[in-house]
Design a protein around this motif. Structure first.
Motif: not given
Length: 318
Positions: A39-48
């Protein structure tokens, strides 16, 4: 999938104030797509993402969840496994959003235990010790019924009369399937079937079934910043004979397996399940190679390694 494809999912899971900057397809996954969302604010996540386009296996119809070894894929199996692991205190990535064909979970950024073991075995020692605790916690959680967690926890029942019968019958099918693709298995088809019958007949009945991951290799364990093991690819979680878990652990962890070993395992079950596992790891990869799996060389290597193991178990060198 592209950032444009995954933007709606990211917005729903992470909030409308964040903008998806990019996606990275992560290594592994033959039944689902796994993507890191940035994301633009540096946040990350993982999508399945579960869809036919992300699944390299040809199931020939909808898998039957009452078959303990049917294809373990989809949000329903994932959610049931996530909830059960959380309830018994075994860590898996925190669930942020669950949809009809996708899920978003926390991004555990410490890499896999496989990578840490290769890079710095000493640094991996503490994680291995904690993984041993998780394996024991799974083994201590018992059920009278066997089968996929989603089935058993909902009060359902699985096909077959016992874990041993299910494993034997599946292994016999693997023999036939592999024999049609490799002449070396075809040459020992009758011998393999006879050995499976003898091994299964030696096993005594059991009424207690443990919680098992099913494919708990070091590539299916992520390392959290505090060194904790985090289990992934959990859709196959089921209640089964604990020996099923340990033949896989022994195979995949090799010299590190002693940190995960538990007392009291049944030698007769280990012998049956070990042969059945290697047969499965011949038949499955050979079947996958019929399609367009991108890393064909790795699959051929897995099939060849396990084929040699099968032959050595059937005809050990004196």
């Amino acid at each position: 999938m592209t950032a444009a494809d995954l933007a709606p999912l990211a917005r729903t899971a992470l909030g409308p104030r964040r903008t998806l900057d990019g996606v990275e397809r992560l290594r592994g996954g033959s039944r689902k797509g796994v993507y890191r969302l940035r994301c633009d604010d540096g946040a990350t996540a993982v999508a399945y993402v579960w869809s036919p386009e992300e699944d390299y296996w040809d199931h020939g119809g909808h898998p039957d969840p009452r078959d303990p070894f049917s294809a373990a894929s989809g949000p329903a199996l994932f959610a049931a496994a996530h909830d059960r692991l959380t309830a018994v205190g075994v860590r898996t990535p925190r669930l942020l959003h669950l949809g009809t064909d996708a899920a978003v979970v926390e991004d555990v950024t410490g890499g896999s235990l496989e990578e840490v073991l290769a890079r710095d075995p000493a640094a991996a020692a503490a994680t291995l010790g904690r993984l041993g605790e998780a394996v024991r916690a799974l083994g201590a959680h018992a059920s009278a019924a066997y089968g996929k967690v989603a089935v058993v926890d909902a009060g359902g029942s699985s096909h077959g009369t016992s874990c041993v019968q299910v494993v034997r019958d599946r292994a016999l099918r693997d023999v036939e399937e592999a024999a049609g693709r490799d002449p070396r298995i075809a040459a020992v088809r009758e011998e393999a079937a006879e050995r499976l019958g003898h091994l299964a007949a030696a096993v005594r009945p059991r009424t207690r079934h443990a919680l098992v991951h099913g494919e708990l290799g070091p590539d299916h364990v992520l390392v959290a910043p505090d060194g904790a093991p985090v289990l992934i690819d959990v859709e196959g979680l089921m209640y089964f004979d604990v020996e099923q878990e340990h033949v896989f652990l022994e195979l995949r962890f090799g010299p590190h397996y002693d940190r995960l070993r538990v007392p009291g395992l049944d030698g007769d079950r280990l012998r049956l399940y070990r042969l059945a596992l290697h047969l499965s790891l011949v038949a499955g990869p050979l079947r996958l190679l019929d399609g367009d799996f991108p890393d064909a060389g790795a699959m051929r290597g897995i099939a060849e390694f396990n084929l040699r193991r099968v032959l050595s178990l059937l005809r050990p060198v004196s």
